[in-house]
Design an enzyme around this catalytic site. Sequence first.
Site, PDB file in Angstrom:
ATOM      1  N   GLU A 166       0.820  -1.196   0.000  1.00  0.00           N
ATOM      2  CA  GLU A 166       0.000   0.000   0.000  1.00  0.00           C
ATOM      3  C   GLU A 166       0.864   1.260   0.000  1.00  0.00           C
ATOM      4  OE1 GLU A 166      -3.988  -1.870   1.903  1.00  0.00           O
ATOM      5  OE2 GLU A 166      -2.655  -0.898   3.305  1.00  0.00           O
ATOM      6  N   CYS A 176       3.610   8.258   1.392  1.00  0.00           N
ATOM      7  CA  CYS A 176       4.121   7.253   2.330  1.00  0.00           C
ATOM      8  C   CYS A 176       4.230   5.931   1.574  1.00  0.00           C
ATOM      9  CB  CYS A 176       3.139   7.145   3.505  1.00  0.00           C
ATOM     10  SG  CYS A 176       3.627   5.880   4.686  1.00  0.00           S
ATOM     11  N   CYS A 189       6.497  -7.623   7.164  1.00  0.00           N
ATOM     12  CA  CYS A 189       7.681  -7.216   7.934  1.00  0.00           C
ATOM     13  C   CYS A 189       7.999  -8.326   8.934  1.00  0.00           C
ATOM     14  CB  CYS A 189       7.419  -5.906   8.673  1.00  0.00           C
ATOM     15  SG  CYS A 189       8.861  -5.339   9.608  1.00  0.00           S
ATOM     16  N   CYS A 221       6.502  -5.887  15.541  1.00  0.00           N
ATOM     17  CA  CYS A 221       6.196  -4.971  16.646  1.00  0.00           C
ATOM     18  C   CYS A 221       4.755  -5.263  17.102  1.00  0.00           C
ATOM     19  CB  CYS A 221       6.341  -3.523  16.198  1.00  0.00           C
ATOM     20  SG  CYS A 221       8.032  -3.161  15.707  1.00  0.00           S
ATOM     21  N   CYS A 252       1.569  -3.344  15.409  1.00  0.00           N
ATOM     22  CA  CYS A 252       1.616  -3.002  13.982  1.00  0.00           C
ATOM     23  C   CYS A 252       0.965  -4.085  13.120  1.00  0.00           C
ATOM     24  CB  CYS A 252       3.071  -2.807  13.572  1.00  0.00           C
ATOM     25  SG  CYS A 252       3.266  -2.553  11.799  1.00  0.00           S
ATOM     26  N   GLY A 254       6.827  -2.481   6.034  1.00  0.00           N
ATOM     27  CA  GLY A 254       8.186  -3.020   6.001  1.00  0.00           C
ATOM     28  C   GLY A 254       9.218  -2.165   6.700  1.00  0.00           C
ATOM     29  N   GLU A 255      10.387  -2.770   6.901  1.00  0.00           N
ATOM     30  CA  GLU A 255      11.500  -2.088   7.557  1.00  0.00           C
ATOM     31  C   GLU A 255      12.544  -1.750   6.474  1.00  0.00           C
ATOM     32  OE1 GLU A 255      12.589  -0.754  10.538  1.00  0.00           O
ATOM     33  OE2 GLU A 255      14.322  -0.367   9.267  1.00  0.00           O
ATOM     34  N   SER A 265      12.309   5.726   7.788  1.00  0.00           N
ATOM     35  CA  SER A 265      11.930   5.440   9.172  1.00  0.00           C
ATOM     36  C   SER A 265      12.403   4.036   9.544  1.00  0.00           C
ATOM     37  CB  SER A 265      10.402   5.529   9.304  1.00  0.00           C
ATOM     38  OG  SER A 265       9.997   5.140  10.588  1.00  0.00           O
ATOM     39  N   SER A 315      11.768   4.979  15.233  1.00  0.00           N
ATOM     40  CA  SER A 315      10.544   4.564  15.923  1.00  0.00           C
ATOM     41  C   SER A 315      10.912   4.156  17.338  1.00  0.00           C
ATOM     42  CB  SER A 315       9.905   3.389  15.167  1.00  0.00           C
ATOM     43  OG  SER A 315       9.393   3.846  13.940  1.00  0.00           O
ATOM     44  N   LEU A 316      10.690   5.036  18.282  1.00  0.00           N
ATOM     45  CA  LEU A 316      11.153   4.815  19.659  1.00  0.00           C
ATOM     46  C   LEU A 316      10.094   4.061  20.489  1.00  0.00           C
ATOM     47  CD1 LEU A 316      13.455   5.553  21.729  1.00  0.00           C
ATOM     48  CD2 LEU A 316      12.002   7.468  22.406  1.00  0.00           C
ATOM     49  N   HIS A 317       8.977   4.687  20.705  1.00  0.00           N
ATOM     50  CA  HIS A 317       7.787   4.092  21.351  1.00  0.00           C
ATOM     51  C   HIS A 317       7.913   3.758  22.833  1.00  0.00           C
ATOM     52  CE1 HIS A 317       6.631   3.852  17.238  1.00  0.00           C
ATOM     53  NE2 HIS A 317       7.345   2.772  16.977  1.00  0.00           N
ATOM     54  N   ASN A 323      -3.273   3.576  16.126  1.00  0.00           N
ATOM     55  CA  ASN A 323      -4.381   3.305  15.218  1.00  0.00           C
ATOM     56  C   ASN A 323      -4.820   1.857  15.401  1.00  0.00           C
ATOM     57  OD1 ASN A 323      -4.577   5.826  13.785  1.00  0.00           O
ATOM     58  ND2 ASN A 323      -2.570   5.330  12.950  1.00  0.00           N
ATOM     59  N   CYS A 340      -1.125   5.136   9.830  1.00  0.00           N
ATOM     60  CA  CYS A 340       0.090   4.410  10.232  1.00  0.00           C
ATOM     61  C   CYS A 340      -0.286   3.094  10.885  1.00  0.00           C
ATOM     62  CB  CYS A 340       0.846   5.164  11.309  1.00  0.00           C
ATOM     63  SG  CYS A 340       1.501   6.683  10.782  1.00  0.00           S
TER      64      CYS A 340
HETATM   65  N1  SAH Z   1       9.432  -0.249   9.840  1.00  0.00           N
HETATM   66  C1  SAH Z   1       9.631   1.134   9.946  1.00  0.00           C
HETATM   67  C2  SAH Z   1       8.762   1.951   9.025  1.00  0.00           C
HETATM   68  C3  SAH Z   1       7.354   1.522   8.853  1.00  0.00           C
HETATM   69  S1  SAH Z   1       6.306   1.693  10.265  1.00  0.00           S
HETATM   70  C4  SAH Z   1       9.469   1.594  11.393  1.00  0.00           C
HETATM   71  O1  SAH Z   1       9.015   0.823  12.212  1.00  0.00           O
HETATM   72  O2  SAH Z   1       9.853   2.728  11.660  1.00  0.00           O
HETATM   73  C5  SAH Z   1       6.010   3.467  10.278  1.00  0.00           C
HETATM   74  C6  SAH Z   1       5.551   4.014  11.610  1.00  0.00           C
HETATM   75  O3  SAH Z   1       4.220   3.625  11.937  1.00  0.00           O
HETATM   76  C7  SAH Z   1       6.412   3.555  12.756  1.00  0.00           C
HETATM   77  O4  SAH Z   1       6.767   4.612  13.602  1.00  0.00           O
HETATM   78  C8  SAH Z   1       5.510   2.590  13.445  1.00  0.00           C
HETATM   79  O5  SAH Z   1       5.875   2.389  14.758  1.00  0.00           O
HETATM   80  C9  SAH Z   1       4.169   3.244  13.296  1.00  0.00           C
HETATM   81  N2  SAH Z   1       3.061   2.343  13.558  1.00  0.00           N
HETATM   82  C10 SAH Z   1       2.995   1.026  13.290  1.00  0.00           C
HETATM   83  N3  SAH Z   1       1.799   0.527  13.679  1.00  0.00           N
HETATM   84  C11 SAH Z   1       1.100   1.545  14.208  1.00  0.00           C
HETATM   85  C12 SAH Z   1      -0.236   1.660  14.735  1.00  0.00           C
HETATM   86  N4  SAH Z   1      -1.052   0.622  14.787  1.00  0.00           N
HETATM   87  N5  SAH Z   1      -0.627   2.867  15.161  1.00  0.00           N
HETATM   88  C13 SAH Z   1       0.188   3.939  15.073  1.00  0.00           C
HETATM   89  N6  SAH Z   1       1.434   3.900  14.572  1.00  0.00           N
HETATM   90  C14 SAH Z   1       1.882   2.702  14.126  1.00  0.00           C
HETATM   91 FE1  SF4 Z   2       7.902  -3.671  10.928  1.00  0.00          FE
HETATM   92 FE2  SF4 Z   2       7.859  -1.024  11.386  1.00  0.00          FE
HETATM   93 FE3  SF4 Z   2       5.631  -2.542  11.723  1.00  0.00          FE
HETATM   94 FE4  SF4 Z   2       7.675  -2.788  13.422  1.00  0.00          FE
HETATM   95  S1  SF4 Z   2       6.410  -0.954  13.096  1.00  0.00           S
HETATM   96  S2  SF4 Z   2       6.512  -4.485  12.475  1.00  0.00           S
HETATM   97  S3  SF4 Z   2       9.409  -2.505  12.065  1.00  0.00           S
HETATM   98  S4  SF4 Z   2       6.707  -2.142   9.796  1.00  0.00           S
END
Ligand code: SAH
Ligand code: SF4
Length: 384
Positions: free
Chosen positions: A97, A110, A117, A121, A124, A171-172, A203, A225-227, A304, A347
Amino acid sequence: MSECPEQKTNLLGLSPQAMRDFVTELGEKPFRAQQLLKWIHQRGVERFEDMTDLSKALRARLEHCAEIRAPEIVSEQASADGSYKWLVRVEGGSCVETVLIPDGGRRTLCISSQVGCALDCSFCATGKQGFQRDLSSAEIIGQVWLASKALAADGELIKTALSNVVMMGMGEPLLNLDNTVSAVQLMMDDCCYGISKRRVTVSTSGVVPAIDELARRSDPSLALSLHAPTDALRNQLVPLNKKYPLAEVLAACQRYLASMPDRKRRITVEYTLIKDVNDSLEHAAQTAELLRELPCKINLIPFNPFNLVDYQRPSNNGINRFRQRLLEEGYTVTVRTTRGDDIAAACGQLAGEVQDRTQRSARYRRLAAGRPASPDQPVIVRAS
Ligand code: SAH
Ligand code: SF4
């Protein structure tokens, strides 16, 4: 003049240097590479016969040994808020997408870097889908090319259609480094899209050696992506943290900035806020402390929701409280407004489509158990 390679070369994904190598290989002068790059990425032309400043002989030769092959748009959805989501079919039949987020004068695309991936996480949707494969550089830049062509008015150069590109889709990107670097170079090259390096963002969830390698090879903006502010919590949310813990990831970000001549550059720190998991004032204070030495701006992303996990988005009050705490500590903090909610384009909601049930990971099969799907039909992996 040398022979053509046996298989047609897809010129769409060739980095500027690879394009020079390709034309030199054909016995042509290097400036032909610039001409080809401009036809493809600035004008969006895909037929060699239309490339009128190339000799007829060269055009015939290209016809024989090269092609310009983009992924295919399967569907386009427009959100009520002006964002768009394209479902793009890549080689082998799976889909990824690509999302356009217009905002004032900005048009941010985006894009995805992998089908699924592997990093899983916990919050995600893409992670829940498992890993299928890396996208090729043609499939990554192809998303930029397709969106630019869709947006440019007739007769207009396609290169100006987008102002920003973020690799924050599926993806990463740093686990697909070669293809990510080629695509990023095409986005930033003046013979192609010419987008400034501040407006092209990669990212990452924190692949430490690849952050260093990216710095050696290119210089887009980096988002981390810290979180979570502690290893204990981050280990739960971002399993990759067990391999590359916070101290190592932050040191790699420092090295990334130090390798750039422009001292004003900053890392974008993304922090997905999940209710009662990482959204307390204590987490905010710990985050402020942790990032003290890192030139950065913080982007809060309200979680989200999607149907495979129980997490919830904090209330607006909760989000504002967290933000306020970081502002008091002197940080620049933005809250990412959720866009494209109605078309599952926000996201973490991007899950694409997997062609064949048998290709899905065991983990996804387990999670999706109970969802009806005919074995003969493609399975739509929707996140919401
Ligand atoms: N893999 C990379 C880039 C893709 S994810 C990464 O993790 O940075 C892009 C962003 O969306 C990241 O910051 C990720 O943590 C965030 N993200 C993933 N799932 C999410 C969700 N359900 N709600 C909000 N942000 C999310
Ligand atoms: Fe992969 Fe980024 Fe999703 Fe983590 S947040 S599973 S690294 S796409």
